[in-house]
Scaffold this motif. Structure first.
Motif, PDB file in Angstrom:
ATOM      1  N   LEU A   6      -3.256  -0.596  -5.961  1.00  0.00           N
ATOM      2  CA  LEU A   6      -3.344  -1.039  -4.573  1.00  0.00           C
ATOM      3  C   LEU A   6      -4.583  -1.898  -4.371  1.00  0.00           C
ATOM      4  O   LEU A   6      -5.630  -1.635  -4.949  1.00  0.00           O
ATOM      5  CB  LEU A   6      -3.394   0.185  -3.644  1.00  0.00           C
ATOM      6  CG  LEU A   6      -2.230   1.155  -3.790  1.00  0.00           C
ATOM      7  CD1 LEU A   6      -2.440   2.351  -2.893  1.00  0.00           C
ATOM      8  CD2 LEU A   6      -0.920   0.477  -3.468  1.00  0.00           C
ATOM      9  N   ILE A   8      -5.863  -2.415  -1.345  1.00  0.00           N
ATOM     10  CA  ILE A   8      -6.525  -1.943  -0.125  1.00  0.00           C
ATOM     11  C   ILE A   8      -7.240  -0.644  -0.452  1.00  0.00           C
ATOM     12  O   ILE A   8      -6.668   0.249  -1.076  1.00  0.00           O
ATOM     13  CB  ILE A   8      -5.504  -1.767   1.006  1.00  0.00           C
ATOM     14  CG1 ILE A   8      -4.975  -3.137   1.416  1.00  0.00           C
ATOM     15  CG2 ILE A   8      -6.102  -1.040   2.182  1.00  0.00           C
ATOM     16  CD1 ILE A   8      -3.920  -3.121   2.480  1.00  0.00           C
ATOM     17  N   LYS A   9      -8.492  -0.549  -0.036  1.00  0.00           N
ATOM     18  CA  LYS A   9      -9.313   0.624  -0.333  1.00  0.00           C
ATOM     19  C   LYS A   9      -9.830   1.244   0.964  1.00  0.00           C
ATOM     20  O   LYS A   9      -9.825   0.614   2.017  1.00  0.00           O
ATOM     21  CB  LYS A   9     -10.510   0.216  -1.197  1.00  0.00           C
ATOM     22  CG  LYS A   9     -10.145  -0.613  -2.414  1.00  0.00           C
ATOM     23  CD  LYS A   9     -10.409   0.164  -3.671  1.00  0.00           C
ATOM     24  CE  LYS A   9     -10.116  -0.665  -4.893  1.00  0.00           C
ATOM     25  NZ  LYS A   9      -8.833  -0.381  -5.473  1.00  0.00           N
ATOM     26  N   LYS A  10     -10.317   2.464   0.856  1.00  0.00           N
ATOM     27  CA  LYS A  10     -10.919   3.162   1.997  1.00  0.00           C
ATOM     28  C   LYS A  10     -12.118   2.355   2.505  1.00  0.00           C
ATOM     29  O   LYS A  10     -12.937   1.876   1.723  1.00  0.00           O
ATOM     30  CB  LYS A  10     -11.369   4.553   1.547  1.00  0.00           C
ATOM     31  CG  LYS A  10     -12.009   5.374   2.630  1.00  0.00           C
ATOM     32  CD  LYS A  10     -12.443   6.719   2.088  1.00  0.00           C
ATOM     33  CE  LYS A  10     -13.191   7.499   3.133  1.00  0.00           C
ATOM     34  NZ  LYS A  10     -13.625   8.805   2.641  1.00  0.00           N
ATOM     35  N   VAL A  28      -9.532   1.409   7.329  1.00  0.00           N
ATOM     36  CA  VAL A  28      -8.730   2.327   6.515  1.00  0.00           C
ATOM     37  C   VAL A  28      -9.522   3.627   6.346  1.00  0.00           C
ATOM     38  O   VAL A  28     -10.646   3.619   5.846  1.00  0.00           O
ATOM     39  CB  VAL A  28      -8.393   1.711   5.141  1.00  0.00           C
ATOM     40  CG1 VAL A  28      -7.648   2.708   4.277  1.00  0.00           C
ATOM     41  CG2 VAL A  28      -7.582   0.443   5.312  1.00  0.00           C
ATOM     42  N   VAL A  31      -6.291   6.395   1.806  1.00  0.00           N
ATOM     43  CA  VAL A  31      -5.206   5.724   1.086  1.00  0.00           C
ATOM     44  C   VAL A  31      -4.446   6.786   0.302  1.00  0.00           C
ATOM     45  O   VAL A  31      -5.050   7.644  -0.350  1.00  0.00           O
ATOM     46  CB  VAL A  31      -5.764   4.641   0.136  1.00  0.00           C
ATOM     47  CG1 VAL A  31      -4.649   3.999  -0.648  1.00  0.00           C
ATOM     48  CG2 VAL A  31      -6.525   3.594   0.918  1.00  0.00           C
ATOM     49  N   PRO A  33      -1.993   6.697  -2.593  1.00  0.00           N
ATOM     50  CA  PRO A  33      -1.322   5.842  -3.581  1.00  0.00           C
ATOM     51  C   PRO A  33       0.052   6.362  -4.006  1.00  0.00           C
ATOM     52  O   PRO A  33       0.940   5.574  -4.308  1.00  0.00           O
ATOM     53  CB  PRO A  33      -2.277   5.835  -4.773  1.00  0.00           C
ATOM     54  CG  PRO A  33      -3.562   6.368  -4.280  1.00  0.00           C
ATOM     55  CD  PRO A  33      -3.262   7.207  -3.091  1.00  0.00           C
ATOM     56  N   ASN A  36       2.315   5.006  -1.426  1.00  0.00           N
ATOM     57  CA  ASN A  36       2.054   3.620  -1.020  1.00  0.00           C
ATOM     58  C   ASN A  36       1.792   3.511   0.479  1.00  0.00           C
ATOM     59  O   ASN A  36       2.311   2.626   1.150  1.00  0.00           O
ATOM     60  CB  ASN A  36       3.210   2.691  -1.407  1.00  0.00           C
ATOM     61  CG  ASN A  36       3.070   2.185  -2.820  1.00  0.00           C
ATOM     62  OD1 ASN A  36       2.035   2.336  -3.438  1.00  0.00           O
ATOM     63  ND2 ASN A  36       4.116   1.590  -3.328  1.00  0.00           N
ATOM     64  N   LYS A  37       0.999   4.436   0.997  1.00  0.00           N
ATOM     65  CA  LYS A  37       0.701   4.462   2.423  1.00  0.00           C
ATOM     66  C   LYS A  37      -0.797   4.575   2.644  1.00  0.00           C
ATOM     67  O   LYS A  37      -1.550   4.937   1.742  1.00  0.00           O
ATOM     68  CB  LYS A  37       1.417   5.624   3.108  1.00  0.00           C
ATOM     69  CG  LYS A  37       2.921   5.460   3.093  1.00  0.00           C
ATOM     70  CD  LYS A  37       3.610   6.450   3.959  1.00  0.00           C
ATOM     71  CE  LYS A  37       5.096   6.156   3.960  1.00  0.00           C
ATOM     72  NZ  LYS A  37       5.744   6.658   5.141  1.00  0.00           N
ATOM     73  N   ALA A  38      -1.212   4.247   3.868  1.00  0.00           N
ATOM     74  CA  ALA A  38      -2.616   4.356   4.248  1.00  0.00           C
ATOM     75  C   ALA A  38      -2.690   4.823   5.689  1.00  0.00           C
ATOM     76  O   ALA A  38      -1.780   4.569   6.490  1.00  0.00           O
ATOM     77  CB  ALA A  38      -3.321   3.017   4.096  1.00  0.00           C
ATOM     78  N   PRO A  67       0.431   7.983   8.628  1.00  0.00           N
ATOM     79  CA  PRO A  67       0.362   6.978   7.562  1.00  0.00           C
ATOM     80  C   PRO A  67       1.252   5.774   7.865  1.00  0.00           C
ATOM     81  O   PRO A  67       2.295   5.909   8.503  1.00  0.00           O
ATOM     82  CB  PRO A  67       0.870   7.722   6.332  1.00  0.00           C
ATOM     83  CG  PRO A  67       0.713   9.161   6.647  1.00  0.00           C
ATOM     84  CD  PRO A  67       0.870   9.284   8.123  1.00  0.00           C
ATOM     85  N   ILE A  70       1.670   0.376   3.109  1.00  0.00           N
ATOM     86  CA  ILE A  70       0.639  -0.592   2.692  1.00  0.00           C
ATOM     87  C   ILE A  70       1.158  -2.018   2.764  1.00  0.00           C
ATOM     88  O   ILE A  70       0.405  -2.942   3.030  1.00  0.00           O
ATOM     89  CB  ILE A  70       0.139  -0.240   1.271  1.00  0.00           C
ATOM     90  CG1 ILE A  70      -0.637   1.046   1.336  1.00  0.00           C
ATOM     91  CG2 ILE A  70      -0.649  -1.388   0.657  1.00  0.00           C
ATOM     92  CD1 ILE A  70      -1.985   1.099   0.769  1.00  0.00           C
TER      93      ILE A  70
END
Length: 106
Positions: A6, A8-10, A28, A31, A33, A36-38, A67, A70
């Motif tokens: 992913l 996108i990170k926290k 965010v 996350v 993984p 595949n959600k945040a 959630p 992503i």
């Protein structure tokens, strides 16, 4: 199902691209993984009905973030404030993320 890396990170600032919260921005918080959600602050807020418990003696209706997929999120460009894609490059022997729109590191 194979896990995808992913981008996108926290802690990233993101904007929602589609859905009922389209256009909203937030940070965010978490996350997930495997799904595949945040979870994004202030986005996809739901009302959760809770019974009284030791932590919440009153019970009632709590508002919490749910959630979000992503694929519906894009990182906000630090320079222009618009959605951008993420690329990777090596700087001083370290792999860093950068915004494709402006070229700034994230």
């Amino acid at each position: 199902m194979a896990q995808v890396k992913l981008k996108i990170k926290k802690g990233d600032q993101v904007v929602v691209l589609s859905g009922s919260d389209k256009g909203k921005q937030g940070e965010v918080l978490l996350v997930i993984p495997a799904k595949n959600k945040a979870i994004v602050q202030g986005v996809n807020v739901i009302k959760k009905h809770t019974k009284p418990s030791a932590q919440n003696p009153q019970g009632g209706i709590l508002e919490t973030e749910a959630p979000i997929q992503i694929s519906n999120l894009a990182i906000v460009d630090p320079e222009s404030g618009k959605p951008t894609r993420v690329g990777y490059k090596f700087e001083d022997g370290k792999k860093v993320r950068f915004a494709k729109k402006s070229g700034k590191t994230l």
